[in-house]
Scaffold this motif. Structure first.
Motif, mmCIF file in Angstrom:
data_model
loop_
_atom_site.group_PDB
_atom_site.id
_atom_site.type_symbol
_atom_site.label_atom_id
_atom_site.label_comp_id
_atom_site.label_asym_id
_atom_site.label_seq_id
_atom_site.Cartn_x
_atom_site.Cartn_y
_atom_site.Cartn_z
ATOM 1 N N PHE A 1 2.318 8.107 13.426
ATOM 2 C CA PHE A 1 3.183 7.329 13.737
ATOM 3 C C PHE A 1 3.031 5.819 13.254
ATOM 4 O O PHE A 1 3.821 5.190 12.602
ATOM 5 N N GLN A 2 1.787 5.363 13.276
ATOM 6 C CA GLN A 2 1.452 3.892 12.714
ATOM 7 C C GLN A 2 1.778 4.293 11.329
ATOM 8 O O GLN A 2 2.260 3.107 10.450
ATOM 9 N N VAL A 3 1.326 5.233 10.654
ATOM 10 C CA VAL A 3 1.477 5.242 9.129
ATOM 11 C C VAL A 3 3.106 5.329 8.634
ATOM 12 O O VAL A 3 3.520 4.409 7.626
ATOM 13 N N ARG A 4 3.945 5.838 9.557
ATOM 14 C CA ARG A 4 5.114 5.934 9.002
ATOM 15 C C ARG A 4 5.867 4.562 9.381
ATOM 16 O O ARG A 4 6.744 4.110 8.497
ATOM 17 N N TYR A 5 5.466 3.977 10.158
ATOM 18 C CA TYR A 5 5.969 2.446 10.475
ATOM 19 C C TYR A 5 5.424 1.525 9.425
ATOM 20 O O TYR A 5 6.137 0.676 8.876
ATOM 21 N N LEU A 6 4.108 1.580 9.090
ATOM 22 C CA LEU A 6 3.602 0.835 8.119
ATOM 23 C C LEU A 6 4.086 1.063 6.751
ATOM 24 O O LEU A 6 4.349 0.140 5.828
ATOM 25 N N ARG A 7 4.575 2.154 6.392
ATOM 26 C CA ARG A 7 5.127 2.627 5.271
ATOM 27 C C ARG A 7 6.451 1.854 5.206
ATOM 28 O O ARG A 7 7.028 1.474 4.143
#
Length: 561
Positions: free
Chosen positions: A172-178
């Motif tokens: 989830f954090q990776v998708r948001y950060l991207r």
């Protein structure tokens, strides 16, 4: 204020407004549902963390006490994420999870259970709502790197439910950060976001196209921020060290997994090493310019042991604008530049033409540096020209620092041009002659500084001259009062020998004599912001002179036999 200054401020306000609007437009409504997606079934690799481990910190955390950012928070059994935190800096350290590395120092199963409990608390209280410090892009990037690097201890003997929650939240954090990467503030924060996303692309299951895209984006940011001389665009000597602590494990992870290493990664690392050694005093500390704070020996050695470039430090870093003079064991480093852009000036200091001087393992003349854990008021005080070993006029700084909440603490005026020449003639001492126009508008004066080191390393000579923009000396009616400051490292003992002479003695007895015949020399109280233990009292040598009557002073540091 000149019209050009008004236009510049208007441009800066419009630029910042557009950045904020673009960010809001890109994000839309930040809901957990928007960034929901599939959960990876495993982690592929845990990148290495090169940062040092402190068993004491681990033991404190096991007792419910978090020693972070110069404070200790006793949670008294509560979740640290549901109580008031001592400071913003504490919150940054807590939510970035860099402290997890210290848990490697303990082996008891109870420690890993406690760690999972804290991580689970974060997921439950912070992981469902995109809001606050925890969701600032650079904090997310640091947390991702920490969680990936230390996943073996976080997940050690974990039950299936926690394992799934952890992987789900990571994704989830990776998708948001991207999604927010392109709207992150320019500088180190944006580069660290790209490092974290590249690391996640190889440490977690991802398609080949996703891995290539993350590598391509990292390449673009590295190429933009790591300049040809190896310096970082922030001009902060410590930034290179912080970035290498993440870039080196990333490089090794690509190699170990057999992926193509991003094209710019290895060349950038190779360029950064000579720049890092350029700022290193022989005692092992990094010079204190433009936001740099204390550097512990083990931090620097953790990176330098991977240095394959070898060789003597450069004489100059022409793209980030610093000069270095050396002879025998004497090192003089001089700041001859200005911020490369307004956005990159958020942590820049008004220290143009300031210098540091060391002999052997001792730093004698320093800048005050940036405090590691202090509040914003002290951070801004440390940015003023008076906190640097250079000249101030009428108690002003050579660069204007914004106090606008909207713009942030950027540089809005002052130094706009630095003239530089280096003198290297056979039989003559190496010298740097530089001038800046930071006081041209406010005081009608240009500051020129000439520093040289003789071939034996037994004398450092300096000259500070103030003149009008047309090259002439100030007229008799000029009321400007100048102060040349020489900040002294706390380990150095000062003793006034005469009104024009001061002895500087190191703990091992090495002694230098500071002399200025053009005006009286004084010893005054000072603050060293960058001490590892926090702000610390020290001393400074000052020379105060009326510009109309004394437009130029000459001074010398000479080694005593």
């Amino acid at each position: 204020m000149r019209i050009s200054d008004r236009q510049r401020l208007l441009y800066l306000y419009l630029r910042e407004g557009w950045r904020r609007f673009s960010r809001r437009l890109a994000l839309g409504r930040n809901t957990a549902f928007r960034f929901a997606g599939s959960t990876p079934d495993r982690l592929i690799v845990a990148p290495t963390d090169l940062r040092a481990v402190d068993p004491f910190v681990a033991e404190e955390i096991l007792q419910g006490r978090f020693p972070l950012a110069g404070r200790v928070l006793d949670t008294e059994g509560e979740s640290p994420f549901e109580i008031d935190l001592p400071s913003r800096e504490f919150a940054v350290r807590l939510h970035s999870f860099g402290w997890v590395r210290h848990m490697r120092a303990v082996k008891e199963e109870e420690a890993f259970v406690r760690l999972r409990h804290v991580v689970n608390d974060w997921i439950a209280t912070q992981g469902r709502f995109i809001d606050g410090i925890a969701w600032e892009p650079e904090i997310i990037a640091q947390r991702l790197i920490a969680w990936l690097s230390h996943s073996p201890i976080i997940l050690r003997n974990a039950e299936h439910g926690f394992y799934r929650r952890f992987l789900k939240n990571l994704a989830f954090q990776v998708r948001y950060l991207r999604h927010v990467a392109d709207t992150t503030c320019d500088g180190e924060a944006r580069l660290r976001v790209r490092i974290a996303l590249a690391m996640a692309s190889v440490a977690m299951p991802a398609s080949e196209s996703a891995i290539r895209k993350a590598a391509r984006n990292l390449d673009l940011e590295l190429d933009r921020q790591i300049l040809p001389d190896g310096g970082h665009s922030s001009r902060n000597p410590r930034t290179g060290l912080e970035l290498l602590l993440d870039l080196l494990p990333l490089r090794q992870t690509y190699v170990n997994l057999g992926h193509d290493v991003p094209a710019k990664l290895i060349p950038c690392i190779d360029r950064m090493y000579p720049a890092l050694r350029f700022f290193r005093h022989q005692g092992g500390e990094l010079a204190l310019f433009n936001g740099a704070t204390s550097t512990l020996a083990n931090e620097l050695m953790a990176v330098l042991r991977y240095d394959e470039t070898a060789g003597a430090p450069f004489k100059a870093l022409p793209h980030i604008n610093y000069q270095r003079l050396t002879a025998n064991n004497v090192v003089v480093i001089i700041d001859t530049g200005l911020p490369l852009s307004p956005e990159l000036s958020r942590t820049a200091h008004a220290g143009c033409l300031s210098f540091e001087m060391s002999s052997g393992k001792h730093r004698f003349i320093i800048n005050s540096g940036s405090p590691k854990f202090a509040g914003e008021r002290f951070r801004q005080l440390a940015r003023l020209t008076a906190a640097h070993s250079t000249v101030t006029i009428n108690d002003r700084s050579s660069s204007r620092l914004s106090d606008s909440q909207f713009l942030g603490p950027i540089v809005t005026g002052g130094v706009s041009r630095v003239a530089l020449r280096r003198q290297e003639e056979e039989g003559q001492p190496d010298a740097v002659i530089a001038s800046h126009d930071g006081y041209a508008q406010s005081c009608g004066l240009i500051h020129e500084r000439d520093i040289s080191v003789n071939g034996q390393g037994s004398a450092v000579r300096g000259r500070d001259r103030l003149f009008q923009p047309d090259g002439t000396d100030p007229v008799d009616s000029h009321s400007a009062i100048a102060v040349a400051r020489f900040h002294i490292h706390p380990a150095i003992n000062l003793r006034q020998h005469s009104p024009h002479e001061v002895y500087l003695a190191a703990p091992d007895g090495e002694t230098w004599l500071f002399t200025c015949r053009d005006s009286e020399v004084a010893i005054e109280e000072d603050i060293f912001f960058a001490d590892p233990s926090g702000m610390r009292k020290t001393s400074q040598i000052t020379i105060t002179f009326a510009v109309a009557s004394v437009p130029e002073i000459q001074w010398i540091l000479s080694r005593e036999a």
